[in-house]
Design a protein around this motif. Structure first.
Motif, PDB file in Angstrom:
ATOM      1  N   PRO A  13       0.805  -1.233   0.000  1.00  0.00           N
ATOM      2  CA  PRO A  13       0.000   0.000   0.000  1.00  0.00           C
ATOM      3  C   PRO A  13       0.840   1.287   0.000  1.00  0.00           C
ATOM      4  O   PRO A  13       0.369   2.320  -0.469  1.00  0.00           O
ATOM      5  CB  PRO A  13      -0.822  -0.095   1.289  1.00  0.00           C
ATOM      6  CG  PRO A  13      -0.853  -1.542   1.624  1.00  0.00           C
ATOM      7  CD  PRO A  13       0.424  -2.132   1.095  1.00  0.00           C
ATOM      8  N   SER A  14       2.067   1.224   0.478  1.00  0.00           N
ATOM      9  CA  SER A  14       2.912   2.422   0.492  1.00  0.00           C
ATOM     10  C   SER A  14       3.518   2.728  -0.876  1.00  0.00           C
ATOM     11  O   SER A  14       4.151   3.759  -1.064  1.00  0.00           O
ATOM     12  CB  SER A  14       4.036   2.271   1.519  1.00  0.00           C
ATOM     13  OG  SER A  14       4.941   1.245   1.120  1.00  0.00           O
ATOM     14  N   THR A  15       3.310   1.837  -1.836  1.00  0.00           N
ATOM     15  CA  THR A  15       3.845   2.042  -3.177  1.00  0.00           C
ATOM     16  C   THR A  15       3.172   3.246  -3.821  1.00  0.00           C
ATOM     17  O   THR A  15       1.957   3.413  -3.722  1.00  0.00           O
ATOM     18  CB  THR A  15       3.606   0.783  -4.038  1.00  0.00           C
ATOM     19  OG1 THR A  15       4.261  -0.308  -3.411  1.00  0.00           O
ATOM     20  CG2 THR A  15       4.124   0.959  -5.435  1.00  0.00           C
ATOM     21  N   SER A  16       3.961   4.065  -4.491  1.00  0.00           N
ATOM     22  CA  SER A  16       3.404   5.299  -5.050  1.00  0.00           C
ATOM     23  C   SER A  16       3.023   5.198  -6.523  1.00  0.00           C
ATOM     24  O   SER A  16       2.645   6.195  -7.122  1.00  0.00           O
ATOM     25  CB  SER A  16       4.405   6.444  -4.858  1.00  0.00           C
ATOM     26  OG  SER A  16       5.606   6.146  -5.555  1.00  0.00           O
ATOM     27  N   LEU A  17       3.097   4.014  -7.111  1.00  0.00           N
ATOM     28  CA  LEU A  17       2.681   3.885  -8.508  1.00  0.00           C
ATOM     29  C   LEU A  17       1.180   4.103  -8.623  1.00  0.00           C
ATOM     30  O   LEU A  17       0.410   3.624  -7.795  1.00  0.00           O
ATOM     31  CB  LEU A  17       3.020   2.490  -9.050  1.00  0.00           C
ATOM     32  CG  LEU A  17       4.479   2.193  -9.341  1.00  0.00           C
ATOM     33  CD1 LEU A  17       4.629   0.764  -9.854  1.00  0.00           C
ATOM     34  CD2 LEU A  17       5.053   3.158 -10.350  1.00  0.00           C
ATOM     35  N   VAL A  30       7.920  -8.308   1.496  1.00  0.00           N
ATOM     36  CA  VAL A  30       7.422  -8.174   2.864  1.00  0.00           C
ATOM     37  C   VAL A  30       6.364  -9.243   3.122  1.00  0.00           C
ATOM     38  O   VAL A  30       5.357  -9.306   2.421  1.00  0.00           O
ATOM     39  CB  VAL A  30       6.820  -6.771   3.094  1.00  0.00           C
ATOM     40  CG1 VAL A  30       6.335  -6.624   4.519  1.00  0.00           C
ATOM     41  CG2 VAL A  30       7.826  -5.693   2.742  1.00  0.00           C
ATOM     42  N   LEU A  31       6.605 -10.075   4.117  1.00  0.00           N
ATOM     43  CA  LEU A  31       5.653 -11.121   4.471  1.00  0.00           C
ATOM     44  C   LEU A  31       4.829 -10.680   5.677  1.00  0.00           C
ATOM     45  O   LEU A  31       5.343 -10.503   6.775  1.00  0.00           O
ATOM     46  CB  LEU A  31       6.393 -12.413   4.817  1.00  0.00           C
ATOM     47  CG  LEU A  31       7.194 -13.037   3.685  1.00  0.00           C
ATOM     48  CD1 LEU A  31       8.031 -14.198   4.196  1.00  0.00           C
ATOM     49  CD2 LEU A  31       6.273 -13.491   2.583  1.00  0.00           C
ATOM     50  N   THR A  32       3.540 -10.479   5.436  1.00  0.00           N
ATOM     51  CA  THR A  32       2.596 -10.199   6.526  1.00  0.00           C
ATOM     52  C   THR A  32       1.431 -11.156   6.296  1.00  0.00           C
ATOM     53  O   THR A  32       1.657 -12.315   6.024  1.00  0.00           O
ATOM     54  CB  THR A  32       2.149  -8.722   6.503  1.00  0.00           C
ATOM     55  OG1 THR A  32       1.510  -8.452   5.257  1.00  0.00           O
ATOM     56  CG2 THR A  32       3.324  -7.780   6.704  1.00  0.00           C
ATOM     57  N   THR A  33       0.225 -10.644   6.340  1.00  0.00           N
ATOM     58  CA  THR A  33      -0.914 -11.499   6.022  1.00  0.00           C
ATOM     59  C   THR A  33      -0.949 -11.828   4.539  1.00  0.00           C
ATOM     60  O   THR A  33      -1.607 -12.764   4.114  1.00  0.00           O
ATOM     61  CB  THR A  33      -2.234 -10.814   6.421  1.00  0.00           C
ATOM     62  OG1 THR A  33      -2.296  -9.542   5.772  1.00  0.00           O
ATOM     63  CG2 THR A  33      -2.313 -10.637   7.924  1.00  0.00           C
ATOM     64  N   GLN A  34      -0.237 -11.018   3.735  1.00  0.00           N
ATOM     65  CA  GLN A  34      -0.080 -11.246   2.293  1.00  0.00           C
ATOM     66  C   GLN A  34       1.397 -11.115   1.944  1.00  0.00           C
ATOM     67  O   GLN A  34       2.182 -10.590   2.732  1.00  0.00           O
ATOM     68  CB  GLN A  34      -0.863 -10.211   1.490  1.00  0.00           C
ATOM     69  CG  GLN A  34      -2.357 -10.360   1.541  1.00  0.00           C
ATOM     70  CD  GLN A  34      -3.016  -9.339   0.646  1.00  0.00           C
ATOM     71  OE1 GLN A  34      -2.869  -8.147   0.845  1.00  0.00           O
ATOM     72  NE2 GLN A  34      -3.754  -9.820  -0.348  1.00  0.00           N
ATOM     73  N   ASN A  35       1.752 -11.564   0.751  1.00  0.00           N
ATOM     74  CA  ASN A  35       3.108 -11.348   0.242  1.00  0.00           C
ATOM     75  C   ASN A  35       3.127 -10.010  -0.492  1.00  0.00           C
ATOM     76  O   ASN A  35       2.515  -9.877  -1.550  1.00  0.00           O
ATOM     77  CB  ASN A  35       3.512 -12.458  -0.730  1.00  0.00           C
ATOM     78  CG  ASN A  35       3.602 -13.798  -0.068  1.00  0.00           C
ATOM     79  OD1 ASN A  35       3.780 -13.906   1.135  1.00  0.00           O
ATOM     80  ND2 ASN A  35       3.483 -14.844  -0.855  1.00  0.00           N
ATOM     81  N   PHE A  36       3.800  -9.032   0.086  1.00  0.00           N
ATOM     82  CA  PHE A  36       3.875  -7.706  -0.511  1.00  0.00           C
ATOM     83  C   PHE A  36       5.253  -7.479  -1.108  1.00  0.00           C
ATOM     84  O   PHE A  36       6.252  -8.002  -0.603  1.00  0.00           O
ATOM     85  CB  PHE A  36       3.646  -6.616   0.550  1.00  0.00           C
ATOM     86  CG  PHE A  36       2.226  -6.489   1.011  1.00  0.00           C
ATOM     87  CD1 PHE A  36       1.260  -5.919   0.197  1.00  0.00           C
ATOM     88  CD2 PHE A  36       1.867  -6.921   2.273  1.00  0.00           C
ATOM     89  CE1 PHE A  36      -0.048  -5.794   0.639  1.00  0.00           C
ATOM     90  CE2 PHE A  36       0.565  -6.795   2.726  1.00  0.00           C
ATOM     91  CZ  PHE A  36      -0.397  -6.221   1.904  1.00  0.00           C
ATOM     92  N   VAL A  37       5.305  -6.666  -2.155  1.00  0.00           N
ATOM     93  CA  VAL A  37       6.579  -6.158  -2.659  1.00  0.00           C
ATOM     94  C   VAL A  37       6.519  -4.643  -2.550  1.00  0.00           C
ATOM     95  O   VAL A  37       5.481  -4.027  -2.804  1.00  0.00           O
ATOM     96  CB  VAL A  37       6.865  -6.607  -4.115  1.00  0.00           C
ATOM     97  CG1 VAL A  37       7.209  -8.077  -4.161  1.00  0.00           C
ATOM     98  CG2 VAL A  37       5.730  -6.301  -5.060  1.00  0.00           C
ATOM     99  N   ARG A  38       7.627  -4.064  -2.143  1.00  0.00           N
ATOM    100  CA  ARG A  38       7.684  -2.603  -2.067  1.00  0.00           C
ATOM    101  C   ARG A  38       9.071  -2.144  -2.476  1.00  0.00           C
ATOM    102  O   ARG A  38       9.958  -2.953  -2.689  1.00  0.00           O
ATOM    103  CB  ARG A  38       7.290  -2.081  -0.692  1.00  0.00           C
ATOM    104  CG  ARG A  38       8.217  -2.409   0.418  1.00  0.00           C
ATOM    105  CD  ARG A  38       7.706  -1.798   1.710  1.00  0.00           C
ATOM    106  NE  ARG A  38       8.558  -2.234   2.801  1.00  0.00           N
ATOM    107  CZ  ARG A  38       8.230  -2.204   4.042  1.00  0.00           C
ATOM    108  NH1 ARG A  38       7.055  -1.743   4.393  1.00  0.00           N
ATOM    109  NH2 ARG A  38       9.064  -2.624   4.959  1.00  0.00           N
ATOM    110  N   THR A  39       9.212  -0.839  -2.562  1.00  0.00           N
ATOM    111  CA  THR A  39      10.385  -0.223  -3.151  1.00  0.00           C
ATOM    112  C   THR A  39      10.531  -0.807  -4.561  1.00  0.00           C
ATOM    113  O   THR A  39      11.420  -1.597  -4.855  1.00  0.00           O
ATOM    114  CB  THR A  39      11.657  -0.454  -2.312  1.00  0.00           C
ATOM    115  OG1 THR A  39      11.370  -0.210  -0.930  1.00  0.00           O
ATOM    116  CG2 THR A  39      12.779   0.449  -2.764  1.00  0.00           C
ATOM    117  N   ILE A  40       9.594  -0.450  -5.406  1.00  0.00           N
ATOM    118  CA  ILE A  40       9.496  -1.039  -6.737  1.00  0.00           C
ATOM    119  C   ILE A  40       9.587   0.029  -7.819  1.00  0.00           C
ATOM    120  O   ILE A  40       9.411   1.219  -7.551  1.00  0.00           O
ATOM    121  CB  ILE A  40       8.171  -1.810  -6.914  1.00  0.00           C
ATOM    122  CG1 ILE A  40       6.981  -0.855  -6.860  1.00  0.00           C
ATOM    123  CG2 ILE A  40       8.027  -2.904  -5.891  1.00  0.00           C
ATOM    124  CD1 ILE A  40       5.685  -1.481  -7.295  1.00  0.00           C
TER     125      ILE A  40
END
Length: 93
Positions: A13-17, A30-40
């Motif tokens: 969610p912090s992704t600015s695209l 980033v592993l939380t309740t979902q598999n997130f990717v950030r700094t993309i």
């Protein structure tokens, strides 16, 4: 999906695209309740095979949609190169 591991991921969610590109490069998984990717950053698929052909060697790729798409990109690249070479041969460039 990640290319090599076929991991289902979601843009953090912090992704600015403001759009969801077909291909991205990410720095953090980033592993939380979902598999997130950030700094993309969004990239073109053809860039991947141009910049890192050793990493995207399709002979060592799992069967997946990414492999099929990269195969298409490589075939397009080869055809384009052949056409350019033929043009240069014909017109002396």
């Amino acid at each position: 999906l990640t290319v090599k591991d076929n991991q289902v991921v979601v843009l953090h969610p912090s992704t600015s695209l403001d759009h969801q590109p077909q291909w991205i490069m990410y720095h953090e998984f980033v592993l939380t309740t979902q598999n997130f990717v950030r700094t993309i950053t969004g990239v073109q698929g053809s860039w991947l095979v141009d910049i890192a052909p050793h990493y995207f060697d399709l002979a060592h790729f799992p069967e997946c949609s990414a492999k099929r798409t990269l195969t298409l990109l490589l075939n397009q690249r080869k055809r384009s190169k052949k056409m350019t070479n033929a043009y240069n041969k014909s017109y002396g460039q």
